[in-house]
Design a protein around this motif. Structure first.
Motif, mmCIF file in Angstrom:
data_model
loop_
_atom_site.group_PDB
_atom_site.id
_atom_site.type_symbol
_atom_site.label_atom_id
_atom_site.label_comp_id
_atom_site.label_asym_id
_atom_site.label_seq_id
_atom_site.Cartn_x
_atom_site.Cartn_y
_atom_site.Cartn_z
ATOM 1 N N HIS A 134 43.567 42.279 44.924
ATOM 2 C CA HIS A 134 44.327 42.816 46.064
ATOM 3 C C HIS A 134 44.494 44.331 45.870
ATOM 4 O O HIS A 134 44.673 44.783 44.735
ATOM 5 C CB HIS A 134 45.712 42.183 46.135
ATOM 6 C CG HIS A 134 45.720 40.692 46.008
ATOM 7 N ND1 HIS A 134 45.598 39.841 47.077
ATOM 8 C CD2 HIS A 134 45.835 39.889 44.911
ATOM 9 C CE1 HIS A 134 45.646 38.584 46.666
ATOM 10 N NE2 HIS A 134 45.787 38.590 45.343
ATOM 11 N N HIS A 136 42.039 44.659 49.608
ATOM 12 C CA HIS A 136 40.606 44.791 49.846
ATOM 13 C C HIS A 136 40.180 46.246 49.994
ATOM 14 O O HIS A 136 39.152 46.668 49.462
ATOM 15 C CB HIS A 136 40.224 44.004 51.108
ATOM 16 C CG HIS A 136 38.749 43.995 51.401
ATOM 17 N ND1 HIS A 136 38.068 45.110 51.889
ATOM 18 C CD2 HIS A 136 37.822 43.024 51.277
ATOM 19 C CE1 HIS A 136 36.784 44.801 52.050
ATOM 20 N NE2 HIS A 136 36.613 43.546 51.683
ATOM 21 N N CYS A 140 36.351 48.325 48.611
ATOM 22 C CA CYS A 140 36.735 47.659 47.368
ATOM 23 C C CYS A 140 36.171 48.402 46.145
ATOM 24 O O CYS A 140 35.561 47.804 45.256
ATOM 25 C CB CYS A 140 36.222 46.223 47.379
ATOM 26 S SG CYS A 140 37.217 45.066 46.469
ATOM 27 N N THR A 167 31.221 38.373 46.716
ATOM 28 C CA THR A 167 31.142 39.134 47.957
ATOM 29 C C THR A 167 30.448 38.298 49.020
ATOM 30 O O THR A 167 30.038 37.163 48.777
ATOM 31 C CB THR A 167 30.399 40.465 47.730
ATOM 32 O OG1 THR A 167 30.485 41.275 48.907
ATOM 33 C CG2 THR A 167 28.930 40.233 47.408
ATOM 34 N N VAL A 210 38.198 38.546 46.357
ATOM 35 C CA VAL A 210 39.050 39.449 47.136
ATOM 36 C C VAL A 210 39.716 38.577 48.200
ATOM 37 O O VAL A 210 39.135 38.323 49.259
ATOM 38 C CB VAL A 210 38.245 40.597 47.757
ATOM 39 C CG1 VAL A 210 39.182 41.595 48.433
ATOM 40 C CG2 VAL A 210 37.405 41.295 46.695
ATOM 41 N N GLY A 213 40.066 39.466 52.024
ATOM 42 C CA GLY A 213 38.798 39.516 52.736
ATOM 43 C C GLY A 213 38.742 40.533 53.861
ATOM 44 O O GLY A 213 39.466 41.531 53.874
ATOM 45 N N SER A 217 40.992 44.172 55.431
ATOM 46 C CA SER A 217 40.443 45.530 55.545
ATOM 47 C C SER A 217 40.824 46.195 56.865
ATOM 48 O O SER A 217 40.847 47.420 56.964
ATOM 49 C CB SER A 217 38.915 45.503 55.397
ATOM 50 O OG SER A 217 38.312 44.814 56.475
#
Length: 355
Positions: A134, A136, A140, A167, A210, A213, A217
């Motif tokens: 944490h 994202h 990243c 990913t 992540v 996700g 973002s």
């Protein structure tokens, strides 16, 4: 000229212990001072990663199609045959390369921000782990540098632990890009790939997910401490099914790499972003950085790896059990944030918002 070529080769391949030393024999008037040269190399290292992530897959696909239409079509045909044969490799542990993970270019990548990795507890090689990363951010950067390379010394800090950064699975459908990602120990974030790493690859594996996700973002912006986690329980179910310990990871400064234009909920642009997110698997963001818009701001990113939460192996865990360990994870992440926030520029009154 030979010195310049040697330096450039060392930058790409990581074969030289010090790129700048290869430039010391040049007349001083041809190059800027040492500090400026280091900065240029740092910018180049970050740009090559961003451009590779954004365009390498599409560019290599187009090149492959072009070669197939020329007299060199046999080269393209052989590669396509190899691609078909090798198609499932990303889902079966990948093909990591310690040589690529130790390229010199990643040390310049690290130093541009700079990026640091901080260990708070030992991890046992006899266990498997799921790291929840944490936030994202846009690209990243902290996740890639710390877990996709050895620039911050992951293997030395966590001996016996092999990290695999998860990913988008779609990235592994592109020629060349798939091999580039696999060489760093990066894997698809799908059930087959993660199941293999946590059940058929022995112990000492750490899969980095992540959790927020693409949806997360869309909300990242400098100064915002917010994660998408409240309804993300799939990684907890996976941990229980495989008996893998949960490890909260928070990167201070990840959201400060770019400034993003955030559209209000209900607007046409926001709706378009969400539709494209469902189709493409990632959220197209309107962001800008320091140079040419694409180079991120050189703000420090510090990644804290928290205390592991011991998780029992339960093949078919009940919803109550999942909720219990999910709540334990959230509490552990909040404690990790609160403990370190003032050390990295935040105020005591700052809180971590969990959505």
């Amino acid at each position: 000229m030979k010195t310049i070529l040697a330096a450039y080769s060392g930058f790409l391949k990581g074969t030289g212990s010090s790129i700048l030393s290869a430039l010391q024999d040049l007349p001083s008037g041809l190059w800027p001072c040492r500090s400026k040269m280091e900065k240029h190399l740092q910018v180049i290292s970050v740009m090559q990663w961003v451009i590779s992530f954004l365009a390498l897959g599409v560019a290599c696909t187009a090149l492959l199609i072009y070669i197939f239409c020329t007299d060199c079509w046999l080269i393209a045909a052989i590669y396509i045959a190899w691609l078909i044969f090798d198609w499932n490799t990303p889902k079966q542990g990948g093909r990591r390369s310690s040589w690529v993970r130790n390229w010199t270019v990643w040390t310049y990548f690290r130093d541009y921000f700079p990026i640091r990795l901080i260990k708070t507890h030992d991890l046992l090689p006899s266990r498997n782990y799921i790291f929840g990363y944490h936030p994202h951010g846009i690209f990243c950067f902290g996740g890639f540098c710390n877990f996709g390379t050895e620039a911050t010394g992951f293997s030395k800090k966590f001996p016996g632990i092999k990290p695999s950064l998860a990913t988008l699975a779609g990235n592994f459908r592109f020629p060349i890009l798939r091999d580039y990602l696999m060489s760093g120990g990066i894997c698809p974030v799908n059930r087959n790939s993660i199941d293999y790493l946590l059940s058929q690859n022995g112990t000492g594996n750490a899969v980095i997910i992540v959790v927020g996700g693409a949806a997360e973002s869309l909300h990242c912006t400098p100064g915002l401490n917010s994660v998408t986690l409240k309804n993300r329980k799939g990684f907890v179910r996976l941990a229980l099914r495989k008996g893998a310990d949960l490890v909260p990871v928070y990167s201070f400064g990840e959201n400060d790499a770019y400034k993003q234009v955030i559209f209000d909920e209900g607007t046409v642009w926001r709706s378009l972003q969400k539709k494209l997110q469902k189709i493409l698997g990632f959220a197209p963001c309107l962001f800008f950085g320091s140079s040419w818009g694409i180079v991120p701001f050189s703000n420090p990113i510090t990644t804290i790896v928290g205390e592991p939460i011991t998780v029992p192996k339960i093949e078919d865990a009940s919803e109550e059990t999942v909720n219990l360990y999910h709540a334990m994870y959230i509490k552990s992440l909040q404690c990790l944030f609160d403990k370190y926030k003032t050390r990295f520029g935040l105020k005591e009154s700052d809180v971590l918002h969990i959505h």
